[in-house]
Design an enzyme around this catalytic site. Structure first.
Site, PDB file in Angstrom:
ATOM      1  N   GLU A 156      54.991   9.053 -51.301  1.00  0.00           N
ATOM      2  CA  GLU A 156      55.458   9.959 -52.347  1.00  0.00           C
ATOM      3  C   GLU A 156      56.964   9.864 -52.473  1.00  0.00           C
ATOM      4  OE1 GLU A 156      54.656  14.590 -53.761  1.00  0.00           O
ATOM      5  OE2 GLU A 156      54.087  13.916 -51.765  1.00  0.00           O
TER       6      GLU A 156
ATOM      7  N   ASP B   1      70.111   3.058 -58.774  1.00  0.00           N
ATOM      8  CA  ASP B   1      69.405   3.646 -57.634  1.00  0.00           C
ATOM      9  C   ASP B   1      68.980   2.578 -56.634  1.00  0.00           C
ATOM     10  OD1 ASP B   1      68.536   5.865 -56.236  1.00  0.00           O
ATOM     11  OD2 ASP B   1      66.570   5.943 -57.201  1.00  0.00           O
TER      12      ASP B   1
END
Length: 420
Positions: free
Chosen positions: A108, A227
Site C-alpha cells: 500500500e 518523486d
C-alpha cells in the site's frame, strides 16, 4: 503468492462490488451532466467539434481531464479517445484478483492498495493499484499518471497496461515486477534475503538514470518526475530497474522559462532544498533526488532514518563532510558488502552522487552526463575472487536492520551469480 485467477469473494467485497455495479447502471446523463459538451442544433458546428463531443460523452477519464483543466502532459498527439483501447472494466479487474482477495495484496502507498492479478484477455500477470478515495492522492494523480505513461514505451519505465475509470472507481494496471521495489532489497532486510552486490547496485543505478533521461530529454516537452525514491524503483527479473508511480509528474518549463512554479510535492529526504524552499521546480530537482538514491545504493542507509542519532538521520547531511575526505570514503560503504567493492568504482560513484546533491541546482550535472558515467561504472565488472577485497568496516547499527551480517551471502557474487 497463489493468487492467479482467484475465486470466491467476501460478503464485504460482494456488497462493494454490487454497489459499484449499481453505479454503472445509472443514466449516462447523471454521470456526464457536469462535464459533457452539449450541441445546439440551431448553431453550425464543425465536424471536429462533434468528434470532440463524442469523445467526451460517457468517458469518465475525459470528464476527469476536463474537470481538472489538465492540459499539461504531452500525449504525442493522442486524444483522450485514443486511450479507449487501454480501458478495463471494474469487473475485469475484480475477476483478475478474485475480487481483491487478501492473498493477492502486494502493498500500500499514497495512492492506495496494490494487488497482484492475472488478466485472462492478455494472459499476463499484472499489478493493479486501486485509488483510496480517503488517501493523500486522488483523481489528479490518477489522470496525470494515465496521460504520462500511456504513450511511453521504454525499458526503464514501468509499462501501464490499462486503467479503469468507472463511476467512483479509479484503478491503474501495470506490468507485474516480480522482485518488488529497490527499497525491499536495500533496507531492513529479512535474514533470508540476499544482499545485492556492487555490480547489481551499479546496474540498477544506471538503469534508473536511463529512465530519468527519457523523461527529461526524450519526452517533448520534458517531464519532471518529482518523486524519485527507492520505493518507486521497481525490479524485474535479473534486477532490471524501472521507474514507477508518476502521479506527481509535472511538465517542465518551456520557451524561455527557467522553472515551473508549483506547490511543493515529493518525499522528505529526497526533495531538493531549492525546490522545497521556493516551489520552483526544474529538472535539476530530479537530479538531486537521484543523487540521494545513488547514495542509498552505496551506503545501504535510508534517506531519512529516525532510528539513528540526530547527526546521522539525514543521509545527505551525514555524507557531505565525508565527501571532502578521501580517507573516509571506505566508511561510507554499506557494511553488508563485506568489503566486496572496487575502490576506484566507489570513488567514482561517490563523486557522481556528490555532484547530484549539490545545494545549488546549477552546479548539478544534466542527466545525460550521469547516464554516461553510470553506464561506464556498470560495465566495469567486479569479481571478488579476482580483485582485492577491502577490509570490511562496520559501524554501530540497529540489530534488527543489520543482523546476521556475517552469515549473509551477497547476491550475484562469484561466477555462478554474476550479473550481466
Amino acid at each position: 503468492m497463489g493468487c492467479f485467477r482467484c475465486t470466491g469473494e467476501s460478503s464485504k467485497n460482494s456488497e462493494h462490488k454490487n454497489k459499484t455495479r449499481s453505479n454503472k447502471k445509472s443514466k449516462p446523463g447523471d454521470r456526464t451532466a457536469s462535464g459533457a459538451l452539449k450541441v445546439n442544433p440551431n448553431v453550425d458546428v464543425k465536424e471536429s467539434d462533434v468528434k470532440k463531443e463524442l469523445e467526451y460523452k460517457d468517458n469518465q477519464l475525459a470528464l476527469d481531464v476536463k474537470g481538472l483543466n489538465l492540459k499539461e502532459i504531452s500525449k504525442d498527439g493522442k486524444t483522450i479517445g485514443d486511450l479507449a483501447q487501454q480501458t478495463l472494466t471494474f469487473d475485469e479487474l475484480a475477476a483478475a484478483t478474485g475480487n481483491f482477495r487478501s492473498d493477492c495484496f502486494l502493498g500500500e502507498g499514497g495512492f492506495g492498495k496494490v494487488y497482484k492479478g492475472h488478466l485472462d484477455k492478455i494472459n499476463q500477470d499484472v499489478a493493479i493499484k486501486q485509488l483510496d478515495r480517503n488517501g493523500c492522492q486522488g483523481i489528479r494523480e490518477f489522470v496525470v499518471e494515465v496521460l504520462t505513461l500511456s504513450p511511453v514505451d521504454h525499458p526503464n519505465l514501468v509499462k501501464l497496461i490499462g486503467f479503469c475509470a468507472e463511476g467512483d472507481q479509479r484503478l491503474l494496471v501495470y506490468e507485474y515486477m516480480p522482485l518488488g521495489s529497490l527499497e525491499n532489497h536495500l533496507h531492513d532486510l529479512p535474514p533470508d534475503r540476499k544482499v545485492i552486490d556492487w555490480n547489481t547496485r551499479m546496474k540498477i543505478a544506471a538503469g534508473a538514470a536511463r529512465g530519468l533521461e527519457y523523461l527529461h530529454d526524450k519526452m517533448k516537452p520534458a517531464v519532471i518526475y518529482r518523486d524519485l525514491k527507492c520505493s518507486n524503483i521497481l525490479l524485474g527479473e535479473g534486477y532490471h530497474p524501472k521507474l514507477s508511480d508518476f502521479g506527481l509528474a509535472k511538465v517542465g518549463p518551456s520557451g524561455d522559462k527557467t522553472h515551473v512554479s508549483t506547490r511543493v510535492m515529493g518525499t522528505y529526504g529526497y526533495c531538493a532544498p531549492d525546490y522545497a524552499m521556493t516551489g520552483q521546480l526544474t529538472v535539476k530537482s530530479d537530479i538531486y533526488s537521484f543523487g540521494v538514491v545513488l547514495l542509498e545504493l552505496i551506503t545501504g542507509r535510508k534517506a531519512i532514518d529516525p532510528a539513528k542519532t540526530a547527526r546521522e538521520q539525514n543521509l545527505v547531511a551525514w555524507a557531505r563532510p565525508l565527501f571532502k575526505d578521501r580517507k573516509r570514503f571506505s566508511q561510507m560503504v554499506d557494511p553488508l558488502l563485506q568489503g566486496q567493492y572496487p575502490v576506484r568504482g566507489l570513488y567514482q560513484a561517490l563523486a557522481i552522487s556528490a555532484m547530484c546533491v549539490q545545494e545549488q541546482p546549477n552546479m548539478r550535472p544534466v542527466i545525460g552526463d550521469v547516464v554516461t558515467a553510470l553506464n561506464y561504472l556498470a560495465s566495469q565488472k567486479y569479481d571478488p575472487q579476482i580483485h582485492h577485497v577491502q577490509n570490511s568496516r562496520t559501524r554501530p547499527s540497529s540489530p534488527n536492520v543489520r543482523r546476521d551480517t556475517d552469515k549473509r551471502r551477497v547476491a550475484g557474487t562469484g561466477p555462478e551469480g554474476e550479473n550481466e
